[in-house]
Design a protein around this motif. Structure first.
Motif, PDB file in Angstrom:
ATOM      1  N   ILE A 250      50.618   5.856  41.321  1.00  0.00           N
ATOM      2  CA  ILE A 250      49.811   7.042  41.614  1.00  0.00           C
ATOM      3  C   ILE A 250      49.555   7.880  40.356  1.00  0.00           C
ATOM      4  O   ILE A 250      48.425   8.312  40.101  1.00  0.00           O
ATOM      5  N   ASN A 251      50.595   8.108  39.564  1.00  0.00           N
ATOM      6  CA  ASN A 251      50.460   8.997  38.408  1.00  0.00           C
ATOM      7  C   ASN A 251      49.421   8.518  37.404  1.00  0.00           C
ATOM      8  O   ASN A 251      48.675   9.321  36.831  1.00  0.00           O
ATOM      9  N   VAL A 252      49.386   7.214  37.165  1.00  0.00           N
ATOM     10  CA  VAL A 252      48.424   6.725  36.172  1.00  0.00           C
ATOM     11  C   VAL A 252      46.994   6.826  36.698  1.00  0.00           C
ATOM     12  O   VAL A 252      46.057   7.045  35.921  1.00  0.00           O
ATOM     13  N   ARG A 253      46.828   6.740  38.002  1.00  0.00           N
ATOM     14  CA  ARG A 253      45.477   6.909  38.549  1.00  0.00           C
ATOM     15  C   ARG A 253      45.028   8.363  38.448  1.00  0.00           C
ATOM     16  O   ARG A 253      43.862   8.642  38.193  1.00  0.00           O
ATOM     17  N   TRP A 254      45.954   9.263  38.612  1.00  0.00           N
ATOM     18  CA  TRP A 254      45.648  10.671  38.367  1.00  0.00           C
ATOM     19  C   TRP A 254      45.244  10.868  36.902  1.00  0.00           C
ATOM     20  O   TRP A 254      44.282  11.570  36.594  1.00  0.00           O
ATOM     21  N   ALA A 255      45.998  10.252  36.001  1.00  0.00           N
ATOM     22  CA  ALA A 255      45.708  10.378  34.570  1.00  0.00           C
ATOM     23  C   ALA A 255      44.309   9.859  34.259  1.00  0.00           C
ATOM     24  O   ALA A 255      43.576  10.451  33.451  1.00  0.00           O
ATOM     25  N   LEU A 256      43.908   8.772  34.903  1.00  0.00           N
ATOM     26  CA  LEU A 256      42.590   8.196  34.663  1.00  0.00           C
ATOM     27  C   LEU A 256      41.473   9.056  35.239  1.00  0.00           C
ATOM     28  O   LEU A 256      40.384   9.137  34.663  1.00  0.00           O
ATOM     29  N   VAL A 257      41.732   9.715  36.369  1.00  0.00           N
ATOM     30  CA  VAL A 257      40.746  10.660  36.915  1.00  0.00           C
ATOM     31  C   VAL A 257      40.508  11.779  35.906  1.00  0.00           C
ATOM     32  O   VAL A 257      39.352  12.111  35.580  1.00  0.00           O
ATOM     33  N   LEU A 258      41.582  12.356  35.410  1.00  0.00           N
ATOM     34  CA  LEU A 258      41.468  13.446  34.432  1.00  0.00           C
ATOM     35  C   LEU A 258      40.826  12.953  33.140  1.00  0.00           C
ATOM     36  O   LEU A 258      39.963  13.626  32.569  1.00  0.00           O
ATOM     37  N   PHE A 259      41.237  11.784  32.690  1.00  0.00           N
ATOM     38  CA  PHE A 259      40.730  11.223  31.439  1.00  0.00           C
ATOM     39  C   PHE A 259      39.213  11.039  31.492  1.00  0.00           C
ATOM     40  O   PHE A 259      38.494  11.491  30.592  1.00  0.00           O
TER      41      PHE A 259
END
Length: 226
Positions: free
Chosen positions: A128-137
């Motif tokens: 989940i966390n890396v998908r959040w990071a990719l949304v923000l990125f």
């Protein structure tokens, strides 16, 4: 004699384990400088101590020592390239370092950040966390250097499949970023109804109060939550 060296070896291992646990305790207590020193000592004793490298990276990340955190992340993914969490931590350290340097240098880091996060996402379909990071990125990155709302939405959709709350918050974040506050309200309300947590409350409350300038809705939400 063999028994003697075996006992020495066991004592060394036990001491290292105790020291590692002490370092973890420092992290829990937010004594990051102590934690850093502890893990550095362990790595000096054994440069291949991957757990100590991992925790040293965490301590330095929390201390905003981005260079050391990046070096630790690089060592982690080199030692275990199939570990999604290591790629996530490496990408996070790179991303924070990019925010601390000049724009020209940051531009040169975009490819490495993207590779780290996308590798993590590919290795772990439930991270989940890396998908959040990719949304923000992808939302924060200008289109001219690779930013893409389409890609951000892709990862927000994946979040929706993994966690309805996270998916709704991600969708709401994208709408807020675009200034589409009514659409954001729909997703933030849904996240609040599902999770009814402090995080979902704060996101919706901030939207009402600071973006939509609707004090009545903000107060009503506050009364409901508390």
């Amino acid at each position: 004699m063999k028994h003697f060296w075996f006992l020495v070896f066991i004592a060394q291992v036990s001491f290292a384990q105790t020291t590692f646990e002490k370092g973890l305790k420092y992290l829990e207590q937010k004594k990051y400088a102590y934690a850093k020193s502890t893990f550095e000592w362990l790595i000096k004793e054994n440069p291949k101590n991957i757990d100590a490298i991992d925790k040293l990276g965490e301590a330095c990340f929390l201390m905003q020592e981005w260079d050391v955190a990046v070096k630790c992340g690089k060592k982690l993914v080199t030692a275990d390239p199939q570990n999604a969490e290591y790629w996530f931590k490496y990408g996070g350290a790179l991303g924070m370092k990019a925010k601390s340097v000049n724009k020209l240098k940051a531009l040169g880091m975009i490819g490495d950040i993207r590779e780290a996060f996308e590798t993590s996402a590919r290795l772990d379909s439930k991270h989940i966390n890396v998908r959040w990071a990719l949304v923000l990125f992808y939302m924060e990155l200008p289109a001219i250097v690779g930013g893409s709302e389409t890609k951000a939405q892709k990862y927000a959709n994946e979040l929706m499949q993994l966690s309805k709350v996270d998916g709704c918050l991600a969708k709401g974040y994208i709408d807020v970023y675009n200034g589409e506050y009514e659409k954001a309200e729909f997703y933030y309300k849904k996240a609040y109804e599902i999770g009814h947590s402090k995080t979902t409350y704060e996101k919706l409350y901030e939207l009402y109060l600071n973006k939509m300038k609707n004090k009545e809705k903000a107060q009503k939400l506050k009364n409901d939550f508390y």
